[in-house]
Design a protein around this motif. Structure first.
Motif, PDB file in Angstrom:
ATOM      1  N   THR A  68       0.861  -1.181   0.000  1.00  6.94           N
ATOM      2  CA  THR A  68       0.000   0.000   0.000  1.00  6.94           C
ATOM      3  C   THR A  68       0.898   1.232   0.000  1.00  6.94           C
ATOM      4  OG1 THR A  68      -0.123   0.234   2.413  1.00  6.94           O
ATOM      5  CG2 THR A  68      -1.713  -1.262   1.369  1.00  6.94           C
ATOM      6  N   LEU A  69       0.305   2.397  -0.082  1.00  7.63           N
ATOM      7  CA  LEU A  69       1.103   3.634  -0.086  1.00  7.63           C
ATOM      8  C   LEU A  69       1.802   3.869   1.253  1.00  7.63           C
ATOM      9  CD1 LEU A  69      -1.101   6.169  -2.077  1.00  7.63           C
ATOM     10  CD2 LEU A  69       1.101   5.207  -2.753  1.00  7.63           C
ATOM     11  N   THR A  70       1.283   3.279   2.312  1.00  8.88           N
ATOM     12  CA  THR A  70       1.857   3.501   3.645  1.00  8.88           C
ATOM     13  C   THR A  70       2.508   2.261   4.234  1.00  8.88           C
ATOM     14  OG1 THR A  70      -0.309   3.040   4.649  1.00  8.88           O
ATOM     15  CG2 THR A  70       0.223   5.346   4.174  1.00  8.88           C
ATOM     16  N   GLY A  71       2.576   1.173   3.505  1.00  7.80           N
ATOM     17  CA  GLY A  71       3.182  -0.047   4.026  1.00  7.80           C
ATOM     18  C   GLY A  71       2.694  -1.258   3.270  1.00  7.80           C
ATOM     19  N   SER A  72       2.004  -2.157   3.946  1.00  2.00           N
ATOM     20  CA  SER A  72       1.468  -3.342   3.302  1.00  2.00           C
ATOM     21  C   SER A  72       0.243  -3.823   4.066  1.00  2.00           C
ATOM     22  CB  SER A  72       2.522  -4.463   3.236  1.00  2.00           C
ATOM     23  OG  SER A  72       2.856  -4.906   4.538  1.00  2.00           O
ATOM     24  N   VAL A  73      -0.543  -4.681   3.410  1.00  4.58           N
ATOM     25  CA  VAL A  73      -1.740  -5.268   3.996  1.00  4.58           C
ATOM     26  C   VAL A  73      -1.899  -6.650   3.369  1.00  4.58           C
ATOM     27  CG1 VAL A  73      -3.330  -4.363   2.255  1.00  4.58           C
ATOM     28  CG2 VAL A  73      -4.172  -4.822   4.556  1.00  4.58           C
ATOM     29  N   SER A  74      -2.602  -7.543   4.031  1.00  3.69           N
ATOM     30  CA  SER A  74      -2.823  -8.871   3.482  1.00  3.69           C
ATOM     31  C   SER A  74      -4.313  -9.127   3.336  1.00  3.69           C
ATOM     32  CB  SER A  74      -2.187  -9.946   4.372  1.00  3.69           C
ATOM     33  OG  SER A  74      -2.809  -9.972   5.648  1.00  3.69           O
ATOM     34  N   PHE A  75      -4.668 -10.014   2.408  1.00  4.72           N
ATOM     35  CA  PHE A  75      -6.062 -10.393   2.225  1.00  4.72           C
ATOM     36  C   PHE A  75      -6.130 -11.898   2.016  1.00  4.72           C
ATOM     37  CE2 PHE A  75      -4.614 -10.019  -2.091  1.00  4.72           C
ATOM     38  CZ  PHE A  75      -5.354 -10.941  -2.818  1.00  4.72           C
ATOM     39  N   ALA A  76      -7.313 -12.460   2.251  1.00  2.00           N
ATOM     40  CA  ALA A  76      -7.506 -13.900   2.141  1.00  2.00           C
ATOM     41  C   ALA A  76      -7.820 -14.276   0.705  1.00  2.00           C
ATOM     42  CB  ALA A  76      -8.631 -14.351   3.077  1.00  2.00           C
ATOM     43  N   LEU A  77      -6.941 -15.057   0.107  1.00  2.00           N
ATOM     44  CA  LEU A  77      -7.178 -15.570  -1.241  1.00  2.00           C
ATOM     45  C   LEU A  77      -7.924 -16.891  -1.118  1.00  2.00           C
ATOM     46  CD1 LEU A  77      -6.572 -15.285  -4.309  1.00  2.00           C
ATOM     47  CD2 LEU A  77      -4.530 -16.683  -3.898  1.00  2.00           C
ATOM     48  N   GLY A 130     -10.839   1.121   0.212  1.00  2.00           N
ATOM     49  CA  GLY A 130     -10.247   2.073   1.144  1.00  2.00           C
ATOM     50  C   GLY A 130      -8.739   2.089   1.208  1.00  2.00           C
ATOM     51  N   TYR A 131      -8.071   1.204   0.474  1.00  3.73           N
ATOM     52  CA  TYR A 131      -6.605   1.157   0.504  1.00  3.73           C
ATOM     53  C   TYR A 131      -5.987   1.818  -0.727  1.00  3.73           C
ATOM     54  CZ  TYR A 131      -6.606  -1.955   4.528  1.00  3.73           C
ATOM     55  OH  TYR A 131      -6.755  -2.488   5.787  1.00  3.73           O
ATOM     56  N   GLY A 132      -6.787   2.554  -1.485  1.00  3.04           N
ATOM     57  CA  GLY A 132      -6.272   3.223  -2.667  1.00  3.04           C
ATOM     58  C   GLY A 132      -5.762   4.621  -2.353  1.00  3.04           C
TER      59      GLY A 132
END
Length: 347
Positions: free
Chosen positions: A254-263, A277-279
């Motif tokens: 992300t622009l401020t770090g990272s995030v994870s999501f469930a695939l 909301g992460y854009g």
């Protein structure tokens, strides 16, 4: 060339970048945006834009002509009706991170100011007589005919009490560097402008002339990870084919770090995955866009030590074959084609 087509902005390098730095920036961006490697719908256009910028930087003559046209267009901006001063538009290059969170930037301008040496008069008074610069103190000057005549500057006296100011060459004005500290609010998009009232360089008519407005046009430097569409951020993320099959957590930037999501397990395609909301953030506490993740399936290299583990998947392959049409329609269609060809060959 408009500012949106500035090759240095597109490649994300400074105007003083070396040929090697330009080549490295081009190769990195070209690999990222090549349509064969990037599934983003805008990859093709972005790749062409990057290639055109690189070709322009490789041709010094074309680059000089384009810069001249750009400079002429910027300095010929509309005159403000209420001020009489010319407005000026300048590009302000920001990284996505700087533009998203807001930042403080310095803008340097070349302005015309009153000469301090002569106080704007263009003339300097001396405490004692000095030799006339036109006749070198002799009172006479040579003419084209080969004869000499009285010097008009000093009226034949050879010496002067007052001479033209050497610092401004008699104009009364000098060019000076002026630095503006500009606060960029967060959330501005590429192409939006900041207006700084009465901050354009003054015309060469004295300090009494009213300055026009300075417009700073926001331009995003090319980013190695993200492309902005509206307020959505598009990002290409490589994942192992095994992760796609088994599912699990996938970490994305992300622009401020990272995030994870469930695939989800057994994902059948590498389509878009939206993280709301992460854009790119909105202005004045407005809603942010989405982070649009484009998964790229990667087949890892399998070594000899992995063969035994892979052979344990034979049971899974058997269960897959029992329900092939439902679980793998592409393979089912292929099996039908192969079966038809075997039947034709047998007779």
């Amino acid at each position: 060339m408009t500012r949106t087509d500035d090759p240095f902005i597109i490649l994300g390098v400074s105007a003083e970048a070396s040929r090697e730095e330009v080549q490295r920036a081009y190769r990195r961006l070209a690999m990222f945006w090549h349509p064969d490697r990037n599934p983003s719908p805008i990859a093709g256009n972005e790749f062409k834009r990057i290639h055109a910028a690189y070709e322009l930087l490789r041709d010094p003559q074309r680059l000089a002509e384009s810069r001249q046209a750009q400079t002429s267009g910027a300095t010929a901006s509309d005159t403000a009706a209420d001020s009489g001063g010319a407005d000026l538009v300048l590009a302000m290059i920001l990284t996505l991170e700087e533009a998203a969170s807001g930042c403080r930037k310095n803008v340097e301008l070349i302005d015309s100011v009153r000469c301090r040496t002569c106080a704007g008069s263009g003339r300097v008074q001396h405490d004692h007589l000095v030799p006339c610069p036109a006749c070198s103190g002799c009172g006479r000057v040579s003419r084209a005919s080969g004869r000499t005549s009285r010097c008009d500057i000093c009226a034949g006296r050879g010496y002067l009490r007052e001479t033209a100011c050497t610092d401004c060459r008699g104009s009364g004005r000098q060019q000076a560097l002026r630095t503006l500290a500009v606060t960029v609010p967060p959330g501005l998009l590429d192409g939006e402008r900041l207006r700084l009232t009465r901050q354009a360089p003054r015309p060469p008519g004295g300090e009494e002339a009213v300055a026009g407005d300075l417009y700073l046009e926001i331009r995003f430097a090319a980013h190695a990870l993200f492309v902005v569409q509206g307020r959505d951020l598009h990002c290409r993320v490589p994942v192992s084919v095994f992760r796609r099959l088994a599912g699990g957590r996938v970490e994305v930037p992300t622009l401020t770090g990272s995030v994870s999501f469930a695939l989800p397990p057994w994902a059948q395609h590498t389509g878009e995955h939206r993280l709301p909301g992460y854009g790119y953030p909105g202005k004045r506490a407005g809603a942010a866009g989405d982070l649009v993740v484009h998964l790229q399936s990667i087949d890892p290299h399998v070594g000899p030590d992995d063969i035994e583990l892979l052979e344990g998947l034979e049971g899974l392959e058997g269960r897959l074959a029992a329900a092939l049409e439902r679980r793998a329609p592409q393979l089912a269609a292929w099996e039908l084609q192969m079966r038809a060809r075997r039947q034709e060959a047998s007779g």
